[in-house]
Design an enzyme around this catalytic site. Structure first.
Site, PDB file in Angstrom:
ATOM      1  N   LYS A   1      31.494  44.559  45.657  1.00 49.73           N
ATOM      2  CA  LYS A   1      31.229  44.395  44.229  1.00 49.73           C
ATOM      3  C   LYS A   1      29.779  43.961  43.974  1.00 49.73           C
ATOM      4  O   LYS A   1      29.365  43.773  42.843  1.00 49.73           O
ATOM      5  CB  LYS A   1      32.181  43.350  43.626  1.00 49.73           C
ATOM      6  CG  LYS A   1      33.641  43.805  43.568  1.00 49.73           C
ATOM      7  CD  LYS A   1      34.438  42.880  42.679  1.00 49.73           C
ATOM      8  CE  LYS A   1      35.898  42.768  43.039  1.00 49.73           C
ATOM      9  NZ  LYS A   1      36.701  43.943  42.721  1.00 49.73           N
TER      10      LYS A   1
ATOM     11  N   GLN B   1      34.251  38.023  40.859  1.00 50.31           N
ATOM     12  CA  GLN B   1      33.582  38.571  39.675  1.00 50.31           C
ATOM     13  C   GLN B   1      32.317  37.797  39.304  1.00 50.31           C
ATOM     14  O   GLN B   1      31.594  38.204  38.405  1.00 50.31           O
ATOM     15  CB  GLN B   1      34.541  38.581  38.469  1.00 50.31           C
ATOM     16  CG  GLN B   1      35.766  39.465  38.644  1.00 50.31           C
ATOM     17  CD  GLN B   1      35.412  40.939  38.785  1.00 50.31           C
ATOM     18  OE1 GLN B   1      34.288  41.372  38.475  1.00 50.31           O
ATOM     19  NE2 GLN B   1      36.361  41.732  39.254  1.00 50.31           N
TER      20      GLN B   1
ATOM     21  N   HIS C   1      43.691  36.788  39.489  1.00 48.44           N
ATOM     22  CA  HIS C   1      43.973  38.064  40.136  1.00 48.44           C
ATOM     23  C   HIS C   1      45.131  37.831  41.112  1.00 48.44           C
ATOM     24  O   HIS C   1      45.280  36.734  41.639  1.00 48.44           O
ATOM     25  CB  HIS C   1      42.708  38.474  40.902  1.00 48.44           C
ATOM     26  CG  HIS C   1      42.724  39.844  41.488  1.00 48.44           C
ATOM     27  ND1 HIS C   1      43.402  40.140  42.636  1.00 48.44           N
ATOM     28  CD2 HIS C   1      42.130  40.998  41.101  1.00 48.44           C
ATOM     29  CE1 HIS C   1      43.219  41.416  42.938  1.00 48.44           C
ATOM     30  NE2 HIS C   1      42.451  41.959  42.017  1.00 48.44           N
TER      31      HIS C   1
ATOM     32  N   CYS D   1      45.554  44.218  38.486  1.00 48.86           N
ATOM     33  CA  CYS D   1      46.079  43.284  39.501  1.00 48.86           C
ATOM     34  C   CYS D   1      46.171  41.866  38.955  1.00 48.86           C
ATOM     35  O   CYS D   1      45.913  40.897  39.673  1.00 48.86           O
ATOM     36  CB  CYS D   1      45.239  43.301  40.772  1.00 48.86           C
ATOM     37  SG  CYS D   1      45.273  44.876  41.596  1.00 48.86           S
TER      38      CYS D   1
ATOM     39  N   ASP E   1      37.770  31.615  43.498  1.00 52.19           N
ATOM     40  CA  ASP E   1      37.675  33.066  43.646  1.00 52.19           C
ATOM     41  C   ASP E   1      36.416  33.513  42.910  1.00 52.19           C
ATOM     42  O   ASP E   1      36.376  33.518  41.679  1.00 52.19           O
ATOM     43  CB  ASP E   1      38.933  33.709  43.054  1.00 52.19           C
ATOM     44  CG  ASP E   1      38.846  35.233  42.994  1.00 52.19           C
ATOM     45  OD1 ASP E   1      37.781  35.789  43.340  1.00 52.19           O
ATOM     46  OD2 ASP E   1      39.831  35.861  42.594  1.00 52.19           O
TER      47      ASP E   1
END
Lengths: 121, 401
Positions: free
Chosen positions: B219, B196, B117, B359, B193
């Site tokens: 999220k 997700q 991302h 993104c 990261d």
């Protein structure tokens, strides 16, 4: 799902008008829509103070492509002064669809106008 | 699984025909989380870490309790390792500013992957430029899996390796445990990261052995405005704060100052206390469901979706075909139809998906695509949502045929 996606929009998407590039345009600009990755390149040819040819190239959604087709057609025969005065409402009127509640689609529709403004800046 | 969950989410009561397939962008919020925020503002509202009156003491205590909850949720060693930020982006920028600024030197190598991302790409690009360091980008194979050979080659002698657990475009689950090990063998620190992955599968930072992990509350059922940065205590100690004032200071004289202890060193200014309270409720909610169950539920739905997708002509899926290698999202393209048109037409059927480059332009460039459409699932989705998506996609293809 056919409020926006009317037949003439789809038709213009599949068979755009004035699609392509031109050698040695008098005015030229490329613009991007960062939200959807659309890209439009606008080229204008001028003779005796009026626009005699307009072409657009690039890739984009049906709305930006249809809008570009109609818009390029609309520009032909206009003077530079007239080009400078074209506003959003004129572009939206060409499309004949209501995008007032779709701000993101509005950007797509107005992409060729952005290109025009950039090219004659 | 989770058949009765939708009723916990008021948005589905207020918009009964909503087919929400954009949880990779943000999740919907359960009543329990919304209530906790309302309760805070109605009954407990006070600033933290200052007041000596009851509601201020309560607010401080509740805020710190959430930190401990998050610590357990990702299995960090200490609650000092949990920093509250605004979102994943600010967490990753914090690592770039706090650690990168101190330790990256000219000609150092920073390694990232092509699937990242922008939030885990641009900060490093910026740091590399500023420090005259080299940003090296690891490629993926055509299936969307990290090219292990390329990874091993590129991490050699690197300083930072940064990658996502689950790509927000490819959906692929990276073997971060193994990749972090390889990075560590080279003496690099490993930044993960988890935007997700943390909302959808069990996370154990000690098992991953990552040095930093960034993720967002919004999220994972929590309110907007709360992000989390996990960092190994030792590395956080070595990092410098980069936003100054307020709580991050222990002592200020007219001539000098002293940083506060962890985690406060990195939490300057009044935070969004209500969002932290909401995050605590979200963690409770997810823990009751069970992170293993959530992961299974998502893979079941994605498996179902991929099977139906394979029966549609002119539909191309990005990333692995096997749902076992995936998190809860699938990006796809339809031949000769722009993703923006796909998403807009689905929207007219009240189906929410995302279109564009999500993104993540480098990975779209890698696959020669300007944009894709992405469908993502979460705890409240069921097979019927997928069925509606498939039906509408067939309609889209018909209109454009």
């Amino acid at each position: 799902m056919d409020d926006i996606y009317q037949e003439f929009i789809i038709e213009l998407y599949k068979n755009p008008m004035n699609f392509g590039r031109m050698a040695k345009p008098d005015y030229h600009a490329e613009v991007h829509n960062s939200t959807c990755g659309d890209r439009i390149e606008l080229s204008l040819k001028m003779k005796s103070g009026i626009i005699v040819d307009v072409k657009f190239a690039g890739s984009g959604c049906a709305i930006s492509q249809a809008s570009s087709s109609l818009f390029t057609e609309y520009l032909k025969g206009k003077t530079l002064d007239q080009l400078k005065k074209i506003d959003k409402q004129e572009v939206l009127a060409l499309l004949k669809i209501d995008l007032s509640k779709n701000p993101s689609r509005m950007k797509c529709a107005l992409l060729p106008l952005d290109a025009l403004k950039k090219s004659i800046k | 699984m989770f058949n009765n969950i939708k009723k916990d989410f008021p948005i589905f009561l207020n918009i009964p025909d909503l087919v929400y397939l954009d949880s990779a962008a943000t999740s919907q919020k359960p009543q329990q989380v919304i209530d906790s925020v309302t309760k805070f503002y109605s009954k407990e509202n006070a600033n933290i870490a200052r007041g000596l009156y009851k509601i201020a003491e309560d607010a401080t205590m509740n805020y710190e309790q959430v930190r401990s909850k998050v610590q357990k949720f990702v299995n960090a060693k200490s609650s000092n390792e949990i920093i509250f930020t605004q979102n994943t982006t600010s967490s990753l920028n914090a690592v770039m500013r706090g650690w990168g600024e101190n330790f990256v030197k000219k000609h150092d190598k920073i390694v990232t992957t092509v699937m990242e991302h922008h939030s885990n790409f641009v900060p490093w690009q910026f740091l590399a430029k500023r420090k005259q360091a080299n940003l090296v980008v690891v490629d993926v194979d055509d299936d969307g899996q990290i090219d292990l050979g390329d990874f091993e080659k590129k991490v050699k002698d690197s300083k930072i390796v940064t990658l996502s657990t689950v790509s927000n475009v490819l959906g692929v689950i990276n073997n971060v445990n193994k990749l972090c090990d390889i990075a560590h063998e080279q003496g690099a620190i490993c930044v993960v990261d988890g935007a997700q992955s943390v909302p959808s599968m069990p996370t154990d930072v000690q098992k991953i052995n990552c040095d930093f992990l960034a993720f967002s509350g919004h999220k994972m059922l929590a309110p907007f405005g709360i992000g989390i940065l996990y960092g190994k205590e030792e590395l956080l100690e070595k990092s410098d704060p980069f936003v100054y004032g307020s709580q991050m200071i222990r002592k200020v004289t007219q001539k000098e100052n002293e940083w506060n202890d962890l985690p406060y060193k990195f939490e300057p200014g009044t935070p969004d206390i209500s969002a932290v309270i909401g995050l605590g409720k979200a963690v409770d909610y997810l823990s009751v469901l069970g992170m293993d169950n959530i992961h299974k539920h998502e893979q079941m739905l994605i498996g179902y979706l991929l099977k139906q997708f394979s029966e549609l002509d002119g539909l191309n899926v990005l990333g692995p075909e096997n749902s076992k290698q995936r998190g809860g999202l699938v990006s796809f393209s339809l031949d000769k139809i722009h993703s923006h048109d796909v998403a807009a037409m689905l929207a007219e059927d009240n189906i929410c998906v995302r279109s564009g480059h999500h993104c993540a332009m480098p990975i779209h460039e890698r696959f020669g695509l300007a944009a894709t459409t992405r469908a993502s699932v979460y705890v409240y989705n069921q097979k019927e949502d997928i069925d509606k998506l498939i039906n509408s996609l067939k309609q889209v293809q018909k209109v454009f045929s």
